[in-house]
Every structure is written in C-alpha cells, then in structure tokens.
Write an enzyme that holds these catalytic residues in place. Sequence first.
Site, PDB file in Angstrom:
ATOM      1  N   LYS A  50      38.245  55.521 -16.178  1.00 42.61           N
ATOM      2  CA  LYS A  50      37.695  55.994 -17.434  1.00 42.61           C
ATOM      3  C   LYS A  50      38.698  56.821 -18.243  1.00 42.61           C
ATOM      4  O   LYS A  50      38.912  56.575 -19.430  1.00 42.61           O
ATOM      5  CB  LYS A  50      36.463  56.815 -17.067  1.00 42.61           C
ATOM      6  CG  LYS A  50      35.958  57.725 -18.069  1.00 42.61           C
ATOM      7  CD  LYS A  50      34.988  58.680 -17.408  1.00 42.61           C
ATOM      8  CE  LYS A  50      35.761  59.838 -16.809  1.00 42.61           C
ATOM      9  NZ  LYS A  50      34.955  61.051 -16.714  1.00 42.61           N
ATOM     10  N   THR A  51      39.330  57.760 -17.552  1.00 42.87           N
ATOM     11  CA  THR A  51      40.292  58.598 -18.259  1.00 42.87           C
ATOM     12  C   THR A  51      41.475  57.767 -18.739  1.00 42.87           C
ATOM     13  O   THR A  51      42.024  57.985 -19.812  1.00 42.87           O
ATOM     14  CB  THR A  51      40.775  59.735 -17.346  1.00 42.87           C
ATOM     15  OG1 THR A  51      39.633  60.391 -16.814  1.00 42.87           O
ATOM     16  CG2 THR A  51      41.595  60.735 -18.113  1.00 42.87           C
ATOM     17  N   ASP A 236      34.134  62.218 -23.900  1.00 44.28           N
ATOM     18  CA  ASP A 236      34.129  61.962 -22.455  1.00 44.28           C
ATOM     19  C   ASP A 236      32.806  62.451 -21.863  1.00 44.28           C
ATOM     20  O   ASP A 236      32.174  63.353 -22.423  1.00 44.28           O
ATOM     21  CB  ASP A 236      35.295  62.750 -21.845  1.00 44.28           C
ATOM     22  CG  ASP A 236      35.575  62.320 -20.424  1.00 44.28           C
ATOM     23  OD1 ASP A 236      35.089  61.253 -20.010  1.00 44.28           O
ATOM     24  OD2 ASP A 236      36.280  63.066 -19.716  1.00 44.28           O
ATOM     25  N   GLU A 237      32.368  61.901 -20.754  1.00 42.74           N
ATOM     26  CA  GLU A 237      31.145  62.358 -20.079  1.00 42.74           C
ATOM     27  C   GLU A 237      29.951  62.416 -21.033  1.00 42.74           C
ATOM     28  O   GLU A 237      29.219  63.419 -21.064  1.00 42.74           O
ATOM     29  CB  GLU A 237      31.357  63.744 -19.446  1.00 42.74           C
ATOM     30  CG  GLU A 237      32.574  63.858 -18.551  1.00 42.74           C
ATOM     31  CD  GLU A 237      32.347  63.359 -17.145  1.00 42.74           C
ATOM     32  OE1 GLU A 237      31.361  62.611 -16.918  1.00 42.74           O
ATOM     33  OE2 GLU A 237      33.158  63.694 -16.269  1.00 42.74           O
ATOM     34  N   GLN A 283      25.942  59.502 -13.293  1.00 46.32           N
ATOM     35  CA  GLN A 283      26.597  60.761 -12.978  1.00 46.32           C
ATOM     36  C   GLN A 283      26.111  61.885 -13.881  1.00 46.32           C
ATOM     37  O   GLN A 283      26.811  62.883 -14.090  1.00 46.32           O
ATOM     38  CB  GLN A 283      28.112  60.616 -13.100  1.00 46.32           C
ATOM     39  CG  GLN A 283      28.688  59.694 -12.039  1.00 46.32           C
ATOM     40  CD  GLN A 283      30.202  59.680 -12.076  1.00 46.32           C
ATOM     41  OE1 GLN A 283      30.856  60.669 -11.785  1.00 46.32           O
ATOM     42  NE2 GLN A 283      30.764  58.547 -12.457  1.00 46.32           N
ATOM     43  N   ARG A 662      33.603  60.746  -4.869  1.00 46.53           N
ATOM     44  CA  ARG A 662      34.864  61.503  -4.967  1.00 46.53           C
ATOM     45  C   ARG A 662      35.851  61.044  -3.915  1.00 46.53           C
ATOM     46  O   ARG A 662      37.046  61.279  -4.015  1.00 46.53           O
ATOM     47  CB  ARG A 662      34.642  63.017  -4.779  1.00 46.53           C
ATOM     48  CG  ARG A 662      33.778  63.732  -5.798  1.00 46.53           C
ATOM     49  CD  ARG A 662      34.127  63.411  -7.202  1.00 46.53           C
ATOM     50  NE  ARG A 662      33.293  62.322  -7.688  1.00 46.53           N
ATOM     51  CZ  ARG A 662      33.552  61.613  -8.777  1.00 46.53           C
ATOM     52  NH1 ARG A 662      34.623  61.860  -9.483  1.00 46.53           N
ATOM     53  NH2 ARG A 662      32.761  60.620  -9.171  1.00 46.53           N
TER      54      ARG A 662
END
Length: 831
Positions: A50-51, A236-237, A283, A662
């Site tokens: 994503k980043t 983002d997010e 998330q 993670r």
Amino acid sequence: MVPSGEDDLTKAGDSRRAQRLLEGLNGPQREAVTHQEGPLLILAGAGSGKTRVLTHRIAFLLFTGAAQPSQILAITFTNKAAIEMRQRVESLIGPRTRGMWLMTFHAACARLLRANAQLLGYTPSFTICDQADSRRLVKRSLEQIGADSKRFAPALVQSRISAAKNRLLQPGELAEQAGGDFEELVSQAFTVYQRELEQMNAVDFDDLLLLAVRLLARHPEVRDRYRDAFQHVLVDEYQDTNHAQYRLLQLLTDGAASQPADRDRPASASAHRNLAVVGDDSQSVYGFRGAQVSNILDFEKDFPDAKVVKLEQNYRSTNFILSAANAVIANNRGGIPKRLWSELGEGEPITLTSLQDERTEASFVVSEVQRLLDEGTARSEIAILYRTNALGRSIEEALTRARIEYQVVGGAKFYERAEVKDLIAYLTFLTNPYDLVSFERIVRSPRRGIGEATVAKVVAHAASVGISVWEAACAPEQVPGLGPAAVKALRRFMETMTKLRSELEEGVSVGPLIESVLLETGYLEALEHERTFEAAGRIENLEQLIDAGHDFDKRSGDDELDLGQAAMQADPSAARADPLAAGPQASPLQRFLEEVSLRGDADGRRDEDGLVTLMTLHNAKGLEYPIVFITALEEGVFPHMRAIDAGELEEERRLFYVGITRAMRQLHLTFARSRRVFGELTASVQSSFLEEIPEHLLRLQERGFAMGGSSLSIGPSAQKGFYEERGSPAHSGFSAHSGLSAQVGSSGRRGFSAQSGFSARGGNGAARERWAASSDAGRSQTFRLGDDVIHASLGEGVVTGVETDGVIVVRFANDGSERKLITEYAPVSRR
DNA sequence: TAGCTTTGTGTTTTT
DNA sequence: CACAAAGCTA
C-alpha cells in the site's frame, strides 16, 4: 548539498523515471499508480504494498507533470507514517518533497488554522491542548455546572464531547439530541468546556479537525484557495477516518454529492475531485475514537465514477500466517471480500502456547526470544504485541532480567512526563498569554510561594476584567484580595516571564530559549537541589528536550534554506498557489510546540543495534516484523471485556487480524491460564479468537507444569481441559476454574500434545495452586545479604539489608541510593 | 503554603 | 499494583 542525479531534472529524464517507477509493480498496483484524474479507491489488504503504491503514485504524478510538489496533499494518521512516507517519496524523487504537504490530518489542520485563525476568532498563536489538559478542563467544567465529578467520570464526559465534535455537533445541537439526564449533563459541560477553551485561545485535538471543516465550509473563498492549491489529495488508512475528516476531504475535493447541503450549491469551478484513498476495511480499529468504516465502504456511493483497485497479493507473510488471518476475518460480516495470498510459501506453523500465569508467560516469551537471538536473529526482527499497555510490564521485567535490550513504542510518552510538560507549558504561556492551563501549571512549579488561592484570584480577576491571565498576573496589586506576600511573589515570577518573552521577541531560537527558561525560572536549580535519583532522571529528560530544541533549530534553518531555493526555481504561479501566503507565518517556537503536541511517542528511538520491540496491537498497525509474538490471548483481555460488553467484537477481531498480519515468517501466540488483574489472581480462559484459527495451522504446546518431565498422554475421558470452553455458552469474562485441574490436559481434536504436565485427576486444586505459588516465590523472591539484584526501573544493585516480612534494603549502582523494597511487589529479582 | 501520608480509584486502544 | 486526590501537620 544537492544529491547527484538531480541534474537529470529534465522532461525527458522525468518521463523515463515515470516509466521506471512501474517496474516491479503488479497489475493492480500499476493501475493505482497510473490512474490520472478523478476519484480513486485502493482497497489494500495487509502487506499488499500500500505504501509503495501511494509513494509511487506521488512520484508518478510529479514525473508525468500532472502535479507540482506543492500541489500534493498526502495525509496519514500517524507521524510515524508521515515520516516514513516522506522518506520513501524522497528516495524516489529526491528532495523535491519539500513543498509537499505530507503530514497527519491533525498537523495539516493545525497549519490551515494557524494561517486563518482570525476568521474563526482565534489568534494564530492558539494553544493545542493535549488530552490530559483537555480532561482537566472537562473536570473543571463539570465542577462549574455543579456536577459531582466523582459520580460523572471526567474521562467519560470527555469522550462524549469528543464524539460529538467528531460528528461536527455544536454544544447546542447536542443538547437538542440529548435523550437522558446524562446526555443533558454532557451537553452542559460541553458548552462550558468550549467557552473555556475559546477564552484561553486554545483548541483540543478534535477542534483541529472541526475548525478546519468550519473554516472551509463557511469561507468558500478560502476553500477554493486550498482546492486550487492541492490538485491531488491522497489519504492513507482511509478506513480510520471519522466524520469530520470525511467532511474535510469532501470540502477539499468537492465530491460532496452525498451531502444534501452541498447539493443545492452550484458545483464550484475549483472542484477537481482528485481524491485517492487507500485503506482496508478489515483493519479499521479506531471505531472507539469515531472512525467510521462506512466511509470506505460507501466511497463508491460518494463517487459513483470512482476507479476501484483491489490489492490482494501479499508480499509480507507466508501462507500459514495469511490463512490464519483470512480465516479469522471471515467471521466478520459485511466487509469487502478479499483473500490474501502470497508467493512466499507455506512457511512455519503458528505456535500457540498455554502458560500458567503472566509471569510464566513472560519468561516463556523471553526464553523464546533468547533462543532466536542465539540462532542469529537480530533484535530488531522481533516484536511482542499485546492488547493493553499494562500487559507489557511483565514482559518488560522478564526482558530486563534476561538483559535483552528492548524498546516500548508508545508506552510512557516522553512528552507526557511531568517535567517535560512543565517546560512545554512555560513555552506555551510565552506564546499564548491567555493560556491559563499553562499558567496554573507553571506558576507553582517550582514552588515559589504562590498557592492555589492566589492563582484562583488572579484567574477570576482576569476573567472579570476581560484581560489575559498574563496581564492580570503582571499587575498583581490590581487583583482584589491578594496579600503582600502573594503580590511580591507574583511580581517576581512575571518579571522573569517578561524577561523570557523579550528574549523570544529578540528572536532567540528554540534551543537556547529552553535553556533560558530552565535557568531563569529556577526550575533546574530546584531539581538539582533535590539530589534524588528521580530528579536526576528528570534533568536528563530536560536535557533531551534541550537537544530536541537545538535539533529543531537546525532543521528549521535547513528548511528555510530549501524553501528559498524552491521559491527561486518555481514558476510565479506556484508562489501564488502557496496557501500560507494569505496568513501569517507561525513562529519557530509555535511550530516547535505544534510538533511536540501533535507527536505521540518520541520517535527518536535509537535503533542502531536494533532492539526488541514491545507495543500494543494498535501501535503495531502499519508495521511488520519477521517474528511476532501476540500475548495475553485470553477472553476478557483480548477480546477486551469492555468490547464484549459493548458488542464491538468485530472491531476486536479486526485488531487480531492486524496483529496476525504483522508477522512475516513466524507468529507465536500465548495466553496465561491465570493472570493478576488489579493485583488479584484471576483464572482465565483462552480467547475465543483462537478457535477461529484452523487447527492444522497451529502447533500447540503447554508449559508451566514442567516438573517430572514425563510426557502425558491423556485419554478421551480427560479431553476436557484446554479447549473445553469451546461451544460452551459463555465465552464472556473470566469464568472461574477451580484450581488448575480443569485446565491441564489436552485436546485430541486439535492434535495437541502436552510436553509435560501434572496429572490432573483427583488432585486438590487449591493445594496445588498453593504449591505453585510457593515454588514460584521460592525460585525468585528470596534474597540474602549481598545478593546482586536487578530492578526493572532502578537498575542494578546489591542487597545491603534483609528485614522481616519480605522487606529488603538495596543499594543501587546508578546513584548509590539505598531503598527499602517489598520483595512481594517490587519488580526486583536476583541476577 | 508545602510537604507528607493516607485513602480511594481504577486499565482499551490514540491524534 | 500505581497513581491521583484528599487530608493532615509543621
């Protein structure tokens, strides 16, 4: 100065670079990166790059000439994410990120507001209250309206006020909606609280968002200016946005078709609708602070023409881990269907270990960590995660005993330490003379003969005459009811403050200013006078703060240099596009304070050799580690009892999903069969989430009864035990198991194999528990004269005295001080 | 007023 | 346990 390769800043070079950006991206990633105009929704599963997509998209926009750096607004939730993104963009495009707004929502809003504060009735030097300050203010507001702050927890009222603000409700509007007495009380407290804040020229975290929305909604010319300035907005997010943030984005890009109020309004010519959001509904774990998953779920309704890209290929984890994650999240309803997969192979099974209590759990985790380190794993590859901050403590103690270096992310925050807050309050009061919270904090610290009564009179006087606290305190003889001693003390104090303020006005930079404050207010002197271990630690913290100030000075010097260069190179229209040109610049001190107040943890973590990382699951979001431990997987702990009660199991499950994903190579899960909660031993049951992981993915083991070493095989008659809670009606809370007998054993169903254990049959549970407790104590809690010991916070020392009732005297190596410790409670052990 | 002791209270997660 | 606030004494 300028990195080599910057000479390639040509059109041809850029288009070549744009092409190169796409190398190594998969199909969907490439689609997201190259999407041109209009709304874009990127549904990015955990670990799907994503980043990478976000940073490459920014670079792509620049290289293809679709946008100048200053025309990009890229928003994250945490500072850590913002910093990481800036670094990664920089590695793609070089230092051209300078003019780019790449920051958190709160930081961007603060910047917007500083530049336009007058439009909303604030001065540009408004204070940003952190949540502790805000809570004190709430408490005071409750007292003002005559509510018993014991019956009504300020924290609860604060969270209600915060929720209202996140929904963009005014105090009056809340009152209209108020259903019961409590709501009524909240809205009254809200009214008073807000008035107090405004009188202080202060805002809280929620105001930053709310006021930014108000600014853009009420002042279309300002809104248009920022819309023009930010041709591309990236978020983002996105699944963590609340309503205020949602509105802000709508206002900035004008996609507000879903807002009735906007529908009537003619579409603004400045609307570009270039809003690219990245997120993962699975998330979403910030519902408790107002995040609405619906924002991401409804994106396509808001923008029917949105381009939607789904990223499902995971580049982080092996498939054992991903299968577990997929299986767990499948228990939630109504999400966007996704299935993570990776090409990284099957990997290792997930381990699940049952331990006797939190202490055993901690030693187990630490012994596993030690084993990994011995095998050559770097410390920085290991993370230990848990639901609540308090759970980290036992792990910390065990790591300290084992002398394994670790860091706690987000725990005791540097900027929340009393001495640091004191100093920040001094600086804040210097910039905002109305800030009475800061005034009250510093006027008695260090003690200077000014008491509560005096302060109250000054504050009341300021309010009644309508002047700032600063002014009121400067003329103490005008304040009714003050004795000569108080007048004298106040005058002396304000003389010091006035002197500091003139230093500030003369342009002294932040680092030296902090030093002046420490010296001239007598703060440092008072600490030095204490001559205690704690005071020494505080002085050390303050030295760190001085360093932070100097560091800031250095950085802001660099920035000005860069901005100057950028302005020379940029075309004239870019200068006009600078949205800050319309408002006053924030002073360096203000920017420093802003940086400090909006920064959660001290991100100046020293990582050179690497440290084992401890943190809450929330803090782990967005990070990845080759080896991850998730501890305290007990019903009532995780999922947390309050979440169960509030029916927020799905959010808890998403948090578990975040935790699982993670891990890159190894995932280790643990739980304790009993745990000290509030200092009381409580029997616990494994988390119901564990049952959602297919058994073939797990390797089970039980520890904590290792006595004889003989392994047991347990027949069908004893198959209750470990998993006996499965299917039972009550998963909730701490179901009380008598003794330990019911928990020993294994489940044949799951292929569980007990490595060692006690026979549970026919034993006296209570007796065994007593045995366990005493053996535990015998192992580590008996001390003799001369023993070398280690204390979790005080460090190493030696036992210089043994008294009755488990009291020992320890001399610590750090400062030579002697302290009495109660061995039963103190985090101390032999080394 | 300030420093000390006692008592009570409570732990979700964070910008 | 840990921390905050209230209470008590010099």
